[in-house]
Enzyme design. Structure first.
Site, PDB file in Angstrom:
ATOM      1  N   TYR A  60       0.048  11.492  15.153  1.00  0.00           N
ATOM      2  CA  TYR A  60       0.893  10.561  14.398  1.00  0.00           C
ATOM      3  C   TYR A  60       1.372   9.427  15.305  1.00  0.00           C
ATOM      4  CZ  TYR A  60       4.593   8.912  11.247  1.00  0.00           C
ATOM      5  OH  TYR A  60       5.399   8.137  10.433  1.00  0.00           O
TER       6      TYR A  60
ATOM      7  N   THR B 275       0.844  -1.195   0.000  1.00  0.00           N
ATOM      8  CA  THR B 275       0.000   0.000   0.000  1.00  0.00           C
ATOM      9  C   THR B 275       0.884   1.251   0.000  1.00  0.00           C
ATOM     10  OG1 THR B 275      -0.180   0.234   2.411  1.00  0.00           O
ATOM     11  CG2 THR B 275      -1.781  -1.221   1.332  1.00  0.00           C
ATOM     12  N   GLY B 276       0.340   2.341  -0.531  1.00  0.00           N
ATOM     13  CA  GLY B 276       1.135   3.577  -0.622  1.00  0.00           C
ATOM     14  C   GLY B 276       2.333   3.359  -1.519  1.00  0.00           C
ATOM     15  N   ALA B 277       2.077   2.720  -2.672  1.00  0.00           N
ATOM     16  CA  ALA B 277       3.186   2.212  -3.493  1.00  0.00           C
ATOM     17  C   ALA B 277       3.719   3.219  -4.501  1.00  0.00           C
ATOM     18  CB  ALA B 277       2.728   0.943  -4.223  1.00  0.00           C
ATOM     19  N   ASN B 278       3.122   4.400  -4.554  1.00  0.00           N
ATOM     20  CA  ASN B 278       3.554   5.339  -5.605  1.00  0.00           C
ATOM     21  C   ASN B 278       4.660   6.291  -5.169  1.00  0.00           C
ATOM     22  OD1 ASN B 278       1.058   6.484  -4.180  1.00  0.00           O
ATOM     23  ND2 ASN B 278       1.982   8.311  -5.067  1.00  0.00           N
ATOM     24  N   SER B 279       5.078   6.206  -3.915  1.00  0.00           N
ATOM     25  CA  SER B 279       6.002   7.228  -3.407  1.00  0.00           C
ATOM     26  C   SER B 279       6.937   6.617  -2.370  1.00  0.00           C
ATOM     27  CB  SER B 279       5.159   8.342  -2.776  1.00  0.00           C
ATOM     28  OG  SER B 279       5.969   9.266  -2.100  1.00  0.00           O
ATOM     29  N   GLY B 280       8.043   7.304  -2.094  1.00  0.00           N
ATOM     30  CA  GLY B 280       8.913   6.961  -0.974  1.00  0.00           C
ATOM     31  C   GLY B 280       9.246   5.487  -0.861  1.00  0.00           C
TER      32      GLY B 280
HETATM   33  N1  LIG Z   1       9.922   8.884   6.121  1.00  0.00           N
HETATM   34  C1  LIG Z   1      10.254   8.555   7.357  1.00  0.00           C
HETATM   35  O1  LIG Z   1      11.262   9.057   7.917  1.00  0.00           O
HETATM   36  C2  LIG Z   1       9.443   7.555   8.111  1.00  0.00           C
HETATM   37  C3  LIG Z   1       9.857   7.201   9.414  1.00  0.00           C
HETATM   38  C4  LIG Z   1       9.125   6.264  10.109  1.00  0.00           C
HETATM   39  C5  LIG Z   1       8.013   5.677   9.523  1.00  0.00           C
HETATM   40  N2  LIG Z   1       7.617   6.041   8.267  1.00  0.00           N
HETATM   41  C6  LIG Z   1       6.431   5.376   7.700  1.00  0.00           C
HETATM   42  O2  LIG Z   1       6.767   4.858   6.423  1.00  0.00           O
HETATM   43  C7  LIG Z   1       5.576   4.683   5.655  1.00  0.00           C
HETATM   44  C8  LIG Z   1       5.821   5.158   4.228  1.00  0.00           C
HETATM   45  O3  LIG Z   1       5.942   6.542   4.226  1.00  0.00           O
HETATM   46  P1  LIG Z   1       7.019   7.356   3.345  1.00  0.00           P
HETATM   47  O4  LIG Z   1       7.953   7.966   4.311  1.00  0.00           O
HETATM   48  O5  LIG Z   1       7.525   6.513   2.238  1.00  0.00           O
HETATM   49  O6  LIG Z   1       6.094   8.564   2.835  1.00  0.00           O
HETATM   50  P2  LIG Z   1       5.489   8.998   1.405  1.00  0.00           P
HETATM   51  O7  LIG Z   1       6.581   9.149   0.403  1.00  0.00           O
HETATM   52  O8  LIG Z   1       4.642  10.190   1.692  1.00  0.00           O
HETATM   53  O9  LIG Z   1       4.576   7.772   1.022  1.00  0.00           O
HETATM   54  C9  LIG Z   1       3.342   7.548   1.656  1.00  0.00           C
HETATM   55  C10 LIG Z   1       2.442   6.786   0.706  1.00  0.00           C
HETATM   56  O10 LIG Z   1       1.181   6.571   1.354  1.00  0.00           O
HETATM   57  C11 LIG Z   1       0.170   6.920   0.437  1.00  0.00           C
HETATM   58  N3  LIG Z   1      -1.089   7.287   1.068  1.00  0.00           N
HETATM   59  C12 LIG Z   1      -1.327   8.332   1.887  1.00  0.00           C
HETATM   60  N4  LIG Z   1      -2.627   8.384   2.200  1.00  0.00           N
HETATM   61  C13 LIG Z   1      -3.221   7.344   1.561  1.00  0.00           C
HETATM   62  C14 LIG Z   1      -4.550   6.884   1.480  1.00  0.00           C
HETATM   63  N5  LIG Z   1      -5.561   7.511   2.095  1.00  0.00           N
HETATM   64  N6  LIG Z   1      -4.808   5.786   0.738  1.00  0.00           N
HETATM   65  C15 LIG Z   1      -3.814   5.157   0.080  1.00  0.00           C
HETATM   66  N7  LIG Z   1      -2.536   5.553   0.111  1.00  0.00           N
HETATM   67  C16 LIG Z   1      -2.247   6.644   0.840  1.00  0.00           C
HETATM   68  C17 LIG Z   1       0.744   8.090  -0.342  1.00  0.00           C
HETATM   69  O11 LIG Z   1      -0.020   8.325  -1.519  1.00  0.00           O
HETATM   70  P3  LIG Z   1      -0.104   9.800  -2.196  1.00  0.00           P
HETATM   71  O12 LIG Z   1       1.202   9.994  -2.904  1.00  0.00           O
HETATM   72  O13 LIG Z   1      -1.275   9.671  -3.080  1.00  0.00           O
HETATM   73  O14 LIG Z   1      -0.284  10.776  -1.080  1.00  0.00           O
HETATM   74  C18 LIG Z   1       2.147   7.566  -0.587  1.00  0.00           C
HETATM   75  O15 LIG Z   1       2.148   6.672  -1.667  1.00  0.00           O
HETATM   76  C19 LIG Z   1       4.488   5.442   6.398  1.00  0.00           C
HETATM   77  O16 LIG Z   1       3.655   4.514   7.060  1.00  0.00           O
HETATM   78  C20 LIG Z   1       5.250   6.280   7.415  1.00  0.00           C
HETATM   79  O17 LIG Z   1       4.493   6.532   8.567  1.00  0.00           O
HETATM   80  C21 LIG Z   1       8.313   6.968   7.566  1.00  0.00           C
END
Ligand SMILES: NC(=O)c1ccc[n+]([C@@H]2O[C@H](COP(=O)([O-])OP(=O)(O)OC[C@H]3O[C@@H](n4cnc5c(N)ncnc54)[C@H](OP(=O)(O)O)[C@@H]3O)[C@@H](O)[C@H]2O)c1
Length: 279
Positions: free
Chosen positions: A164, A9-14
């Protein structure tokens, strides 16, 4: 990972995109779940290009919308009999208190409740796998979190850390309670902290607000590829096929704080979540 089907899930980013790409490169069939068809199409093309695999599919689902999650699960089940790995990765962080379509505080609604419902709906497919795995992407931010049993959707005194951290603590408590329910099956449930990673988390898509923070911190942060290593490990490592209910950081099991080990809260959260999603 050949012959395995993985949903991210959330596969389009990060990290979701990095995880999907690497799993495809390792031979898995990867189902990329995205809420935006437009962003999803761009991402799947990029993932196919980078991995050299065509064995990927885009499914649309908004984790902040319980109806959309039901449609997503039904669509998956109409096409596939088995699911080997479910990576609950999508996540949001929000400065202001916002609500999902059904009125839940957005971080709890998307990060926890949406994944709770999706996992429950796909559990029968995970059970049919040789060794099904549920991988929940939590965060070290859970340590400052608390489950607000009298006000779970944070109507009073909202702040970003409170919201969060509660949702990320919920990811852990859900993992632990799920692992208890899965005893005696071949399915495991584990969760992880990926580290501090430069992604789009918290970046405002319209204004770009938040990007500058990452630019400044980039030297100290991991890349999405580095950050995805923990999820990849939990999704693929043969040596943890019987490990369940654990929280990992850097591929090692971590000791949790008392709040994340509180099985009364885990039970409360499970029962509350079932009611909220109508199960
Ligand atoms: N980055 C960090 O330092 C960090 C640290 C600890 C934990 N995390 C966790 O890592 C995970 C991945 O996050 P990331 O850092 O890779 O951030 P990201 O680049 O913002 O990716 C988040 C993804 O979740 C999707 N998303 C958000 N709301 C959604 C919804 N309602 N339905 C379906 N998809 C949804 C986003 O889609 P859109 O592009 O459409 O918004 C995006 O694809 C998260 O659970 C975050 O809490 C991150």
């Amino acid at each position: 990972m050949r012959d395995k089907i993985v949903m991210v899930t959330g596969a389009n980013s990060g990290m979701g995109l990095a995880t999907s790409t690497e799993l495809a490169r390792r031979g898995a069939r990867v189902i990329m779940v995205c809420r935006s068809e437009e962003r999803g199409k761009i991402a799947i093309e990029e993932a196919m290009r980078q991995s050299g695999s065509q064995n990927m599919e885009l499914l649309i689902g908004d984790l902040g919308d319980l109806d959309s999650i039901r449609r997503l699960a039904a669509e998956y089940k109409s096409r596939y009999q088995v699911l080997d790995v479910l990576i609950n990765n999508a996540g949001v962080v929000s400065l202001k208190r916002k609500l999902t379509k059904h009125g839940f505080e957005m971080q709890l609604g998307i990060n926890h409740l949406g994944h709770f419902l999706l996992t429950k709906l796909l559990l029968d497919r995970l059970m049919l796998a040789d060794q099904g795995r549920i991988v929940n992407v939590s965060s070290g931010a859970y340590k400052v979190g608390k489950i607000h049993v009298n006000d779970p959707t944070l109507k009073k005194r909202y702040n970003i850390a409170k919201g969060y951290a509660q949702s990320k603590l919920a990811n852990i408590l859900f993992t632990k309670q799920m692992a208890v329910k899965l005893i005696g099956t071949r399915v495991t449930a584990n969760c992880l902290h990926p580290g501090a990673v430069v992604t789009n988390l918290g970046v405002d898509r319209n204004t770009g607000f938040g990007k500058r923070v990452y630019t400044l911190l980039r030297p100290f942060f991991l890349s999405p590829e580095q950050g995805s290593q923990s999820a990849l490990y939990l999704a693929t490592a043969p040596e943890i096929s019987e490990v369940s209910g654990e929280y990992f950081y850097r591929q090692k099991i971590q000791t949790l704080t008392p709040r994340a080990n509180n099985m009364e809260d885990a039970q409360w959260l499970w029962d509350w979540s079932e009611k909220q999603v109508g199960l």
